[in-house]
Design an enzyme around this catalytic site. Structure first.
Site, PDB file in Angstrom:
ATOM      1  CD  GLU A 459       0.679   0.256   3.151  1.00  0.00           C
ATOM      2  OE1 GLU A 459       0.112   1.007   4.273  1.00  0.00           O
ATOM      3  OE2 GLU A 459       1.796   0.186   2.845  1.00  0.00           O
ATOM      4  CD  GLU A 462       7.059   3.567  -1.060  1.00  0.00           C
ATOM      5  OE1 GLU A 462       7.417   3.199  -1.949  1.00  0.00           O
ATOM      6  OE2 GLU A 462       7.610   4.538  -0.215  1.00  0.00           O
TER       7      GLU A 462
END
Length: 715
Positions: A459, A462
């Protein structure tokens, strides 16, 4: 090499070299200073390991021209990384002055002075550092510009002795050419200090000339700093450091009790080119270069929309944010805006090889944030260049985008984040890019999302994969925008597929990411991310930055606000409001400049508890961008967001740069509550969020929200 065997070259020979009589001046090729006396070589190669500097910059600048491919950064009272010929290629660790009386003391400018930073012109990225000795003995005032006609940085310097008698001034230059602290060689040629490493060369010169100069290796007997520290003078003069290593160059500048001069640091493809650029800029004179530099920035600001009424009293902050965004664009790969001209916690990052990307890389997500801000301030051309870069450099044949890349499109970290696959389609819709060539790129990305979503490998933070509210918002909005563009291109079948997928995902956001069995007070609420689309099963979420492993229901962020910002949910949605209450109880901190939020609870991406740099574990700090995102939520609900804009401005430093992270507790370890840490200042995303929120406040709506998405789901 032992100190006693240090090679010593007479000052008489050095003087001859400065007059052009040294054999070092007789090089007939493009690489000055290769024909050197054997006894002039500095010992100690390669020197000690190198590092970068803190990510906390207090100023930065570049000319608005394409001809001047140089970017400077400053902090801690000194010069930090300088980038050339691209914004992803750092060439300097630091450049600063050293003061001594020649006999009893030696002081490093960074450590021995108190620092003040001023923006010289509210409509130009021209900064001044005023460093006053803690002892009260001297003051150093430095003003920075870059030459719009060439790759030269000029530092107009005034050195004042305030008390205690005559002093000596030296410049200490630590090059890290071609994105590496090792591999540099250097020499003294025709009164300039030149250096090179592969395709990058530098030249350091002064308008007064140098009284003496030397080349050496960091941490060894040939290091000019070590000599000044031990002997309070340059006790060993070396015309060249010809073996690759961690080069340090040091020169004495002739000064009296109140002396002004100009220091030039120039770059080129070889030493001759760099030396010629330095001399040409010095010959032009600081005042002429400064005038041209300022005119370029003033003309740029004049080409934008007028600052919105919301920034009354904060106009300079608005202007600096707009200029900082432009300054993050490369001049070779146009449209490539890097995330930040910094290496977060760079003082703890080894710089011996050229692999360090820091934040001077391109993320599609950050580029989208900057692109929408450019649209908001009236620079649609910049946003279109950004989209062209995404389409033509970053996009892969299958329609996906890498996590981040160097300017040429080479992946840096190598993962995949589906919000970054979606954002270019949203940006294209906002720019009205519906032509066939653009649609071919958009269709490829939309097909990739349909085939690989909605669960994402990572997401927006990271670190984790699964079902993320923020990623889902981008995916759904991207598919709706792609559907609209497909329809405009007569591709009804693809339009229907994209829209049907978006509708199905939009209807399942709560089922995938809204827990009803969480342990935090306030069920139901959105979790940060769920691994399998069942937010009630209590699976473990292990945080990649040292934050530990936790029940996924106990980890929350405010990423679900993307559902409102991108038009995927109604602003009045009850689950959003309930989740905000949970977030405020869990990760909100009221700072002296206003309310800020953590990325999520248990975040480990930040300084250690003692304030030490993040090295894989730490404690996540506050992010000013979340104040901006909360402001956008308030605007969507018809409420005031001015306090959140003021908070973002309040987090900025003396140079009006808004940080990535801000200190989250009372002043300690050199950090100020609500002000930037050593992570990344400025973060271009933070600057983009500020200007976009300012424009949205005055517009009475979020200017970034794609109306085609909001019309389908939010109205």
């Amino acid at each position: 090499m032992p100190h006693a065997t240090r090679i010593r070259i007479s000052l008489g020979l050095v003087t001859l070299a400065f007059l052009g009589c040294s054999s070092a001046a007789h090089d007939s090729g493009g690489d000055e200073g290769q024909a050197l006396r054997a006894d002039a070589a500095a010992p100690g190669a390669p020197g000690i390991a190198s590092a970068w500097t803190t990510g906390a910059k207090q100023g930065l600048g570049t000319s608005t021209t394409a001809a001047s491919k140089i970017w400077y950064t400053i902090g801690q009272g000194i010069t930090h990384e300088i980038y050339y010929p691209q914004v992803d290629t750092a060439n300097v660790q630091d450049l600063q002055y050293v003061v001594t009386d020649g006999s009893s003391f030696m002081e490093l400018e960074r450590d021995a002075t108190t620092h003040d930073v001023q923006l010289v012109d509210p409509k130009a990225l021209e900064y001044r550092q005023i460093n006053t000795a803690k002892s009260g003995r001297y003051r150093i005032t430095k003003t920075y510009v870059t030459d719009p006609e060439r790759a030269t940085m000029l530092i107009r310097t005034r050195f004042q002795v305030l008390s205690g008698g005559a002093l000596q001034l030296y410049v200490l230059f630590n090059p890290s050419l071609n994105n590496s602290g090792m591999g540099d060689t250097g020499a003294t040629v025709n009164g300039k200090l030149v250096a090179s490493d592969g395709p990058v060369a530098s030249a350091l010169a002064a308008s007064t000339g140098f009284s003496s100069a030397t080349n050496g290796y960091s941490g060894t007997s040939s290091d000019g700093y070590n000599q000044l520290h031990d002997d309070h003078r340059l006790s060993g003069i070396y015309d060249a450091a010809s073996s690759p290593g961690n080069l340090v160059q040091t020169a004495q500048i002739p000064v009296g009790t109140d002396t002004s001069f100009t220091l030039a640091l120039a770059f080129g493809a070889d030493r001759t080119q760099a030396a010629q650029a330095a001399q040409a800029s010095l010959d032009r004179g600081f005042s002429a270069v400064e005038s041209s530099y300022k005119t370029g920035w003033r003309n740029y600001l004049a080409s934008l929309s007028a600052p919105p009424a919301s920034v009354s009293g904060m106009t300079t902050q608005f202007h600096v944010a707009a200029m900082t965004l432009k300054a993050h664009e490369d001049k070779t790969y146009t449209g490539a805006f890097v995330a930040s001209l910094t290496v977060p916690w760079g003082q703890a990052i080894n710089a011996d090889n050229s692999n360090t990307a820091g934040y001077h890389a391109v993320w599609a997500r950050d580029l989208y944030e900057m692109g929408t801000a450019e649209i908001a301030i009236g620079d649609r051309a910049a946003a279109n260049r950004a989209l062209d870069y995404l389409f033509n450099v970053q996009q892969r044949p299958d329609g996906s985008y890498p996590q981040n890349t160097r300017l040429d499109g080479t992946p840096v970290w190598g993962s995949l984040q589906l919000d970054e696959v979606a954002f270019p389609s949203i940006l294209a819709w906002q720019l009205g890019r519906t032509d066939a060539a653009a649609y071919a790129k958009i269709k490829a990305s939309a097909n990739f999302l349909v085939a690989h979503g909605p669960s994402t490998p990572q997401e927006r933070w990271e670190e984790a994969g699964g079902y993320s509210p923020s990623t889902l918002a981008a995916e759904i909005a991207g598919l709706v925008c792609a559907s609209d563009i497909a329809q405009k291109n007569g591709d009804t079948a693809a339009a229907n597929t994209f829209l049907a997928t978006a509708d199905a995902w939009q209807q399942n956001v709560e089922a995938w990411t809204l827990t009803r069995s969480g342990h935090l007070d306030g069920n139901p609420y959105y979790v940060r991310i769920d691994d399998n689309g069942n937010p009630n099963d209590g699976h473990n979420l292990c945080i990649a930055n040292g934050g530990g492993c936790h029940d996924e229901r106990d980890v929350v962020d405010a990423g679900f606000l993307e559902l409102i910002r991108l038009g995927v949910k109604r602003p009045s949605d009850a689950n959003i409001a309930a989740s905000l209450a949970v977030v405020d109880r869990s990760i909100r901190v009221n700072t002296p400049v206003g309310a800020m939020w953590y990325r999520y609870n248990h975040d480990g991406y930040g300084e250690a508890d003692d304030g030490g740099p993040y090295t894989g574990t730490g404690r996540g700090r506050l992010w000013p961008i979340f104040s901006g995102e909360r402001g956008e939520y308030e605007i969507a609900n018809g409420r005031s967001a001015t306090s959140y804009l003021a908070t973002m401005a309040g987090s900025a430093n003396q140079g009006y740069l808004i940080p990535e992270q801000a200190w989250d507790r009372p002043d300690a370890n050199g950090f100020v509550f609500g002000k930037g840490t050593d992570s990344a200042t400025p973060l271009a995303w933070s600057m983009a969020q500020f200007v976009r929120l300012a424009v949205s406040i005055s517009a009475g709506k979020n200017v970034e929200t794609p109306s085609v998405v909001a019309a389908r789901y939010a109205r």
